[in-house]
Design an enzyme around this catalytic site. Structure first.
Site, PDB file in Angstrom:
ATOM      1  N   ASP A 225      51.888  55.712 -25.216  1.00  0.00           N
ATOM      2  CA  ASP A 225      52.648  56.561 -24.302  1.00  0.00           C
ATOM      3  C   ASP A 225      53.139  55.762 -23.096  1.00  0.00           C
ATOM      4  O   ASP A 225      53.903  56.279 -22.277  1.00  0.00           O
ATOM      5  CB  ASP A 225      51.838  57.788 -23.865  1.00  0.00           C
ATOM      6  CG  ASP A 225      50.502  57.449 -23.220  1.00  0.00           C
ATOM      7  OD1 ASP A 225      50.200  56.254 -23.031  1.00  0.00           O
ATOM      8  OD2 ASP A 225      49.744  58.392 -22.904  1.00  0.00           O
ATOM      9  N   SER A 226      52.749  54.479 -23.047  1.00  0.00           N
ATOM     10  CA  SER A 226      53.324  53.566 -22.049  1.00  0.00           C
ATOM     11  C   SER A 226      54.815  53.365 -22.282  1.00  0.00           C
ATOM     12  O   SER A 226      55.500  52.770 -21.438  1.00  0.00           O
ATOM     13  CB  SER A 226      52.605  52.214 -22.097  1.00  0.00           C
ATOM     14  OG  SER A 226      52.579  51.690 -23.421  1.00  0.00           O
TER      15      SER A 226
ATOM     16  N   ASP B 267      49.728  57.017 -29.767  1.00  0.00           N
ATOM     17  CA  ASP B 267      49.086  57.794 -28.712  1.00  0.00           C
ATOM     18  C   ASP B 267      49.426  59.272 -28.845  1.00  0.00           C
ATOM     19  O   ASP B 267      50.590  59.632 -29.080  1.00  0.00           O
ATOM     20  CB  ASP B 267      49.565  57.323 -27.331  1.00  0.00           C
ATOM     21  CG  ASP B 267      48.636  56.314 -26.696  1.00  0.00           C
ATOM     22  OD1 ASP B 267      47.434  56.311 -27.022  1.00  0.00           O
ATOM     23  OD2 ASP B 267      49.113  55.518 -25.866  1.00  0.00           O
TER      24      ASP B 267
ATOM     25  N   LYS C  80      45.467  57.918 -31.224  1.00  0.00           N
ATOM     26  CA  LYS C  80      44.561  57.563 -30.125  1.00  0.00           C
ATOM     27  C   LYS C  80      44.626  58.654 -29.073  1.00  0.00           C
ATOM     28  O   LYS C  80      45.716  59.155 -28.763  1.00  0.00           O
ATOM     29  CB  LYS C  80      44.949  56.217 -29.499  1.00  0.00           C
ATOM     30  CG  LYS C  80      44.033  55.825 -28.319  1.00  0.00           C
ATOM     31  CD  LYS C  80      44.282  54.404 -27.851  1.00  0.00           C
ATOM     32  CE  LYS C  80      45.539  54.264 -27.031  1.00  0.00           C
ATOM     33  NZ  LYS C  80      45.456  55.011 -25.731  1.00  0.00           N
TER      34      LYS C  80
ATOM     35  N   GLU D  42      42.630  60.033 -25.201  1.00  0.00           N
ATOM     36  CA  GLU D  42      41.811  59.633 -24.065  1.00  0.00           C
ATOM     37  C   GLU D  42      40.682  60.630 -23.830  1.00  0.00           C
ATOM     38  O   GLU D  42      40.826  61.828 -24.066  1.00  0.00           O
ATOM     39  CB  GLU D  42      42.675  59.537 -22.803  1.00  0.00           C
ATOM     40  CG  GLU D  42      43.799  58.521 -22.918  1.00  0.00           C
ATOM     41  CD  GLU D  42      44.693  58.474 -21.687  1.00  0.00           C
ATOM     42  OE1 GLU D  42      45.657  57.693 -21.696  1.00  0.00           O
ATOM     43  OE2 GLU D  42      44.431  59.224 -20.707  1.00  0.00           O
TER      44      GLU D  42
ATOM     45  N   GLU E  86      39.800  50.387 -20.907  1.00  0.00           N
ATOM     46  CA  GLU E  86      40.857  49.971 -19.983  1.00  0.00           C
ATOM     47  C   GLU E  86      40.375  50.006 -18.538  1.00  0.00           C
ATOM     48  O   GLU E  86      39.775  50.991 -18.091  1.00  0.00           O
ATOM     49  CB  GLU E  86      42.086  50.876 -20.127  1.00  0.00           C
ATOM     50  CG  GLU E  86      43.219  50.513 -19.173  1.00  0.00           C
ATOM     51  CD  GLU E  86      44.510  51.266 -19.425  1.00  0.00           C
ATOM     52  OE1 GLU E  86      45.483  51.025 -18.676  1.00  0.00           O
ATOM     53  OE2 GLU E  86      44.552  52.074 -20.363  1.00  0.00           O
TER      54      GLU E  86
END
Length: 305
Positions: free
Chosen positions: A57-58, A96, A126, A128, A195
């Site tokens: 998502d970066s 993501d 992925k 979080e 991270e």
């Protein structure tokens, strides 16, 4: 004609990286992961032998110019993941799950994860979070979708954290992160991204779990490393985070190339004769004499039958 024979089958083709292969890499060699958001970057990453492509998502920051990752949607992630998949990389494709795609309900999380796999062509997702995401992860895994975890500095929580800050500096926070990592492992994730955490904490988590850890700003004790494609190649502008190492300066090279292109256009050096299409000499003479224009004018002025 191939040189392969029953006794000499020829060169061995590299095999695609799969989730089980990633799991096996806990014992080494170290895993390599970079982000990729389109067909060209995925092709480059695969040809370089990168193990895992993260459609992160970066993309919000690196490609779309948003300040935070919170702006991307499931549809945007599907579009970028599908472009990566069309490159047919040997790398494992992980995508993501964007903010709010797994926060409302477990049912919606499974539905969105399924879209990322079916429409986006990824092999895993992925997300979080720690112990608070275990129930959601278990539901996604029950749908036969592999899950990669993500602890530490979780960009989707930037507002709650008060900015992009190193996590786990206090002993209580570090202990909670270790517990979260164990909870993710027990839930069934096949790897965990760490991270923005101190190196000693990343080392402790890596020792505490039997699934590979992949660090970004987490020191060198993790089982692998991940960086953003644009950062590795020096395509971004401004300052990079402390943990970034750029292995090229493609932004400067690209600017210089475009400046040369613009100069050649303005001077007339581009295009050259070798870069130009031509017609037969008689056609060229007619066009130079205005023949084509005269024929068109005569045709347009003739009465219709």
């Amino acid at each position: 004609m191939s040189d392969a024979t029953p006794m000499n089958p020829g060169p061995i083709k590299p095999r695609p990286i799969t989730v089980p292969i990633v799991r096996e890499r806990k014992a080494g060699p170290k895993l390599t992961m970079v982000t990729a958001y389109d067909h060209p970057s995925a092709s480059i990453a695969s040809d370089a032998g990168i193990d895992i492509i993260l459609v992160g998502d970066s993309v919000a920051n690196a490609v779309h110019g948003f300040e935070k990752t919170l702006s991307v949607t499931v549809d945007m992630m599907i579009m970028h993941s599908a472009a990566v998949e069309r490159a047919k990389p040997l790398s494992l494709i992980v995508v993501d799950m964007p903010w709010m795609s797994y926060h409302v309900s477990d049912e919606e999380a499974v539905r969105n994860a399924g879209r990322l796999i079916r429409e986006g062509g990824a092999s895993a997702v992925k997300l979080e979070g720690g112990a608070n995401r275990v129930a959601t992860i278990e539901r996604i895994l029950a749908a036969e979708i592999p899950v990669m975890g993500h602890l530490g500095l979780t960009p989707q929580s930037v507002n709650a954290m008060g900015g992009y800050k190193v996590q786990g500096k206090a002993i209580e926070d570090a202990q909670q992160m270790i517990a979260d990592a164990r909870a993710l492992e027990a839930a069934g994730v096949f790897s965990i991204v760490l991270e923005g955490v101190p190196d000693v904490l990343a080392a402790a988590i890596t020792e505490a779990v039997d699934v590979p850890t992949i660090g970004i700003g987490a020191g060198d004790a993790t089982d692998g490393q991940v960086l953003v494609f644009h950062d590795v190649l020096g395509l971004g502008g401004g300052r990079y985070p402390k943990f970034v190492r750029s292995y090229a300066d493609l932004r400067a090279g690209a600017i210089e190339a475009l400046e040369r292109y613009a100069a050649d256009v303005q001077s007339g050096a581009y295009p050259s004769e070798a870069e130009t299409y031509h017609v037969r000499d008689e056609v060229a003479r007619m066009l130079a004499d205005g023949g084509a224009l005269s024929d068109r004018t005569q045709s347009s002025s003739s009465p219709s039958s």
